[in-house]
Design a protein around this motif. Structure first.
Motif, PDB file in Angstrom:
ATOM      1  N   ASN A 152       5.270  11.764  31.455  1.00 31.52           N
ATOM      2  CA  ASN A 152       5.133  11.677  29.998  1.00 31.52           C
ATOM      3  C   ASN A 152       4.012  12.600  29.526  1.00 31.52           C
ATOM      4  O   ASN A 152       2.914  12.600  30.105  1.00 31.52           O
ATOM      5  CB  ASN A 152       4.781  10.250  29.568  1.00 31.52           C
ATOM      6  CG  ASN A 152       5.974   9.325  29.546  1.00 31.52           C
ATOM      7  OD1 ASN A 152       7.115   9.765  29.522  1.00 31.52           O
ATOM      8  ND2 ASN A 152       5.705   8.024  29.538  1.00 31.52           N
ATOM      9  N   LEU A 153       4.295  13.361  28.479  1.00 34.58           N
ATOM     10  CA  LEU A 153       3.261  14.132  27.790  1.00 34.58           C
ATOM     11  C   LEU A 153       3.372  13.805  26.305  1.00 34.58           C
ATOM     12  O   LEU A 153       4.471  13.841  25.739  1.00 34.58           O
ATOM     13  CB  LEU A 153       3.441  15.628  28.037  1.00 34.58           C
ATOM     14  CG  LEU A 153       2.946  16.134  29.388  1.00 34.58           C
ATOM     15  CD1 LEU A 153       3.385  17.572  29.628  1.00 34.58           C
ATOM     16  CD2 LEU A 153       1.420  16.049  29.465  1.00 34.58           C
ATOM     17  N   GLU A 154       2.253  13.500  25.691  1.00 32.40           N
ATOM     18  CA  GLU A 154       2.301  12.950  24.343  1.00 32.40           C
ATOM     19  C   GLU A 154       1.729  13.907  23.289  1.00 32.40           C
ATOM     20  O   GLU A 154       0.560  14.301  23.348  1.00 32.40           O
ATOM     21  CB  GLU A 154       1.539  11.629  24.325  1.00 32.40           C
ATOM     22  CG  GLU A 154       2.108  10.659  25.376  1.00 32.40           C
ATOM     23  CD  GLU A 154       1.554   9.268  25.262  1.00 32.40           C
ATOM     24  OE1 GLU A 154       1.707   8.653  24.190  1.00 32.40           O
ATOM     25  OE2 GLU A 154       0.956   8.804  26.237  1.00 32.40           O
ATOM     26  N   PRO A 155       2.566  14.278  22.311  1.00 26.92           N
ATOM     27  CA  PRO A 155       2.126  15.185  21.245  1.00 26.92           C
ATOM     28  C   PRO A 155       1.429  14.403  20.128  1.00 26.92           C
ATOM     29  O   PRO A 155       1.951  14.266  19.015  1.00 26.92           O
ATOM     30  CB  PRO A 155       3.446  15.800  20.768  1.00 26.92           C
ATOM     31  CG  PRO A 155       4.455  14.706  20.978  1.00 26.92           C
ATOM     32  CD  PRO A 155       3.997  13.950  22.200  1.00 26.92           C
ATOM     33  N   ILE A 187       8.665  14.112  26.453  1.00 27.24           N
ATOM     34  CA  ILE A 187       7.806  14.236  25.274  1.00 27.24           C
ATOM     35  C   ILE A 187       8.071  13.032  24.383  1.00 27.24           C
ATOM     36  O   ILE A 187       9.132  12.917  23.764  1.00 27.24           O
ATOM     37  CB  ILE A 187       8.096  15.544  24.518  1.00 27.24           C
ATOM     38  CG1 ILE A 187       7.864  16.750  25.437  1.00 27.24           C
ATOM     39  CG2 ILE A 187       7.231  15.650  23.269  1.00 27.24           C
ATOM     40  CD1 ILE A 187       8.275  18.081  24.836  1.00 27.24           C
ATOM     41  N   THR A 188       7.128  12.116  24.358  1.00 33.38           N
ATOM     42  CA  THR A 188       7.301  10.874  23.614  1.00 33.38           C
ATOM     43  C   THR A 188       5.930  10.310  23.279  1.00 33.38           C
ATOM     44  O   THR A 188       4.913  10.984  23.485  1.00 33.38           O
ATOM     45  CB  THR A 188       8.149   9.873  24.444  1.00 33.38           C
ATOM     46  OG1 THR A 188       8.513   8.771  23.621  1.00 33.38           O
ATOM     47  CG2 THR A 188       7.422   9.392  25.686  1.00 33.38           C
ATOM     48  N   GLY A 189       5.890   9.085  22.769  1.00 35.29           N
ATOM     49  CA  GLY A 189       4.610   8.502  22.399  1.00 35.29           C
ATOM     50  C   GLY A 189       4.472   7.067  22.850  1.00 35.29           C
ATOM     51  O   GLY A 189       5.386   6.259  22.643  1.00 35.29           O
ATOM     52  N   ASN A 190       3.363   6.731  23.484  1.00 36.33           N
ATOM     53  CA  ASN A 190       3.047   5.347  23.778  1.00 36.33           C
ATOM     54  C   ASN A 190       2.698   4.625  22.478  1.00 36.33           C
ATOM     55  O   ASN A 190       2.435   5.270  21.448  1.00 36.33           O
ATOM     56  CB  ASN A 190       1.884   5.271  24.766  1.00 36.33           C
ATOM     57  CG  ASN A 190       2.346   5.364  26.212  1.00 36.33           C
ATOM     58  OD1 ASN A 190       3.156   4.586  26.666  1.00 36.33           O
ATOM     59  ND2 ASN A 190       1.831   6.353  26.943  1.00 36.33           N
ATOM     60  N   PRO A 191       2.700   3.293  22.488  1.00 34.10           N
ATOM     61  CA  PRO A 191       2.395   2.546  21.261  1.00 34.10           C
ATOM     62  C   PRO A 191       1.052   2.949  20.638  1.00 34.10           C
ATOM     63  O   PRO A 191       0.081   3.225  21.344  1.00 34.10           O
ATOM     64  CB  PRO A 191       2.362   1.090  21.742  1.00 34.10           C
ATOM     65  CG  PRO A 191       3.281   1.075  22.916  1.00 34.10           C
ATOM     66  CD  PRO A 191       3.078   2.402  23.596  1.00 34.10           C
ATOM     67  N   ASN A 192       1.042   3.008  19.317  1.00 34.13           N
ATOM     68  CA  ASN A 192      -0.172   3.239  18.517  1.00 34.13           C
ATOM     69  C   ASN A 192      -0.775   4.633  18.696  1.00 34.13           C
ATOM     70  O   ASN A 192      -1.959   4.833  18.400  1.00 34.13           O
ATOM     71  CB  ASN A 192      -1.229   2.176  18.826  1.00 34.13           C
ATOM     72  CG  ASN A 192      -0.720   0.773  18.576  1.00 34.13           C
ATOM     73  OD1 ASN A 192      -0.114   0.506  17.531  1.00 34.13           O
ATOM     74  ND2 ASN A 192      -0.941  -0.125  19.519  1.00 34.13           N
ATOM     75  N   THR A 193       0.015   5.592  19.159  1.00 23.74           N
ATOM     76  CA  THR A 193      -0.486   6.966  19.281  1.00 23.74           C
ATOM     77  C   THR A 193      -0.248   7.784  18.019  1.00 23.74           C
ATOM     78  O   THR A 193      -0.812   8.870  17.868  1.00 23.74           O
ATOM     79  CB  THR A 193       0.188   7.692  20.455  1.00 23.74           C
ATOM     80  OG1 THR A 193       1.611   7.643  20.269  1.00 23.74           O
ATOM     81  CG2 THR A 193      -0.175   7.064  21.788  1.00 23.74           C
ATOM     82  N   GLY A 194       0.608   7.300  17.129  1.00 25.56           N
ATOM     83  CA  GLY A 194       0.911   8.046  15.916  1.00 25.56           C
ATOM     84  C   GLY A 194       1.870   9.198  16.116  1.00 25.56           C
ATOM     85  O   GLY A 194       2.090   9.996  15.196  1.00 25.56           O
ATOM     86  N   VAL A 195       2.452   9.314  17.301  1.00 24.21           N
ATOM     87  CA  VAL A 195       3.424  10.383  17.559  1.00 24.21           C
ATOM     88  C   VAL A 195       4.587  10.228  16.577  1.00 24.21           C
ATOM     89  O   VAL A 195       5.117   9.133  16.378  1.00 24.21           O
ATOM     90  CB  VAL A 195       3.932  10.314  19.015  1.00 24.21           C
ATOM     91  CG1 VAL A 195       5.137  11.221  19.214  1.00 24.21           C
ATOM     92  CG2 VAL A 195       2.814  10.694  19.973  1.00 24.21           C
TER      93      VAL A 195
END
Length: 315
Positions: free
Chosen positions: A121-124, A155-163
């Protein structure tokens, strides 16, 4: 061409991105991806969550919370570390992580242990959001992903990252620029991640146009409003743009009873998913192993599930 559940370690090590994509297509919706948190001690002492996920039927394993500046996987890198000596353990783990960061063969070695395709996972995350640098989608981390030998990125977002959809598109474009045809690019949102869910299939089409090889959506029944009809509409749009589609269980339902997993799996298959993902929120950073197997059996039966579970790494 072999199907993904027939591949040996030798097959996996020699496979490029385009062949991986064709292999998934050839598997007709019978590809299982499991996600694992690698920053916590594993569910079973002495066995990493990656190995556990592989043993219960996963074809692809995605590492969550992997830090490119300090790579460290519990269950593998902590062997020999005395965790009861907190100060000494922390110092030793830091030393190991910094050494791993310089080892361009690091992920290739992990792959030999696990025998599966390995992704990360890589988070933008949006600017201004405080987040660990080694987990962000940046040019430096993308280059390291390529050097380490990952098979794909998510490319996604974990909870509360604002992605959000904008940062995902920006991330895809950067990843395509850096990775080219070296790694498969999977992109999308499994849940709101602090900025809402995606219901508009135009956004999913934009992900493909930006360079995603596979677009992920929440599996039917995992977030409010995503039912079979909407999932099928979204997957049809993704396929029309020429990309693979993945449904994801990213809402802690990976810790629900097997009947829930089986229901979601069949719904996802009817919707046309090429890959089915099961998340990491069971106990201690991995889905219930029985649920990984239940997902696999639901979409490909015991014959192919047991084949995947039993294949020797040395074949």
């Amino acid at each position: 061409m072999k199907r993904i559940f027939e591949l040996t370690l030798k097959d996996i090590e020699g496979m490029d991105k385009n062949t991986l994509i064709e292999t998934i297509k050839n598997s007709e919706g019978r590809t299982v991806m499991a996600e694992t948190v690698i920053t916590v001690p594993p569910l079973i002492y002495g066995v990493s969550n990656l190995e556990l996920a592989a043993a219960f039927g996963s074809d692809m394993i995605t590492l969550n919370l992997f830090d490119f500046q300090r790579p460290f996987i519990f269950g593998i890198d902590d062997v020999g570390v005395n965790l009861s000596d907190v100060a000494g353990a922390l110092s030793m783990m830091e030393e190991i992580a910094l050494k791993n960061a310089k080892d361009t063969e690091y992920v290739k070695k992990i792959k030999k242990i696990v025998g599966r395709f390995i992704g990360v996972n890589l988070e933008p995350v949006p600017e201004g959001v405080k987040y660990v640098e080694g987990r962000k989608l940046t040019e430096e981390n993308l280059k390291r992903a390529r050097e380490y030998g990952f098979d794909y990125i998510v490319i996604t977002g974990n909870p509360n990252t604002g992605v959000n959809e904008t940062t995902v598109i920006q991330g895809i474009e950067l990843a395509k620029k850096i990775l080219g045809d070296k790694l498969m690019i999977v992109a999308g949102k499994m849940h709101g991640a602090g900025s809402g869910n995606i219901y508009d299939d135009k956004v999913l089409r934009d992900f493909v146009k930006a360079g995603a090889d596979c677009v992920l959506i929440p599996a039917p029944g995992t977030v409010p409003g995503i039912d079979l009809d909407l999932a099928k509409k979204q997957i049809d749009a993704i396929h029309e743009e020429g990309a693979l589609a993945m449904t994801a269980i990213g809402t802690s339902q990976e810790g629900a009873q097997k009947s829930v997993i089986e229901y979601i799996a069949i719904q996802s298959k009817m919707a046309g998913a090429d890959i089915q993902h099961i998340g990491d929120a069971g106990y201690s950073g991995v889905a219930f192993p029985e649920n990984i197997m239940a997902l696999s059996i639901a979409i490909r039966g015991v014959r192919h599930t047991y084949r995947r579970m039993a294949y020797s790494l040395n074949k």
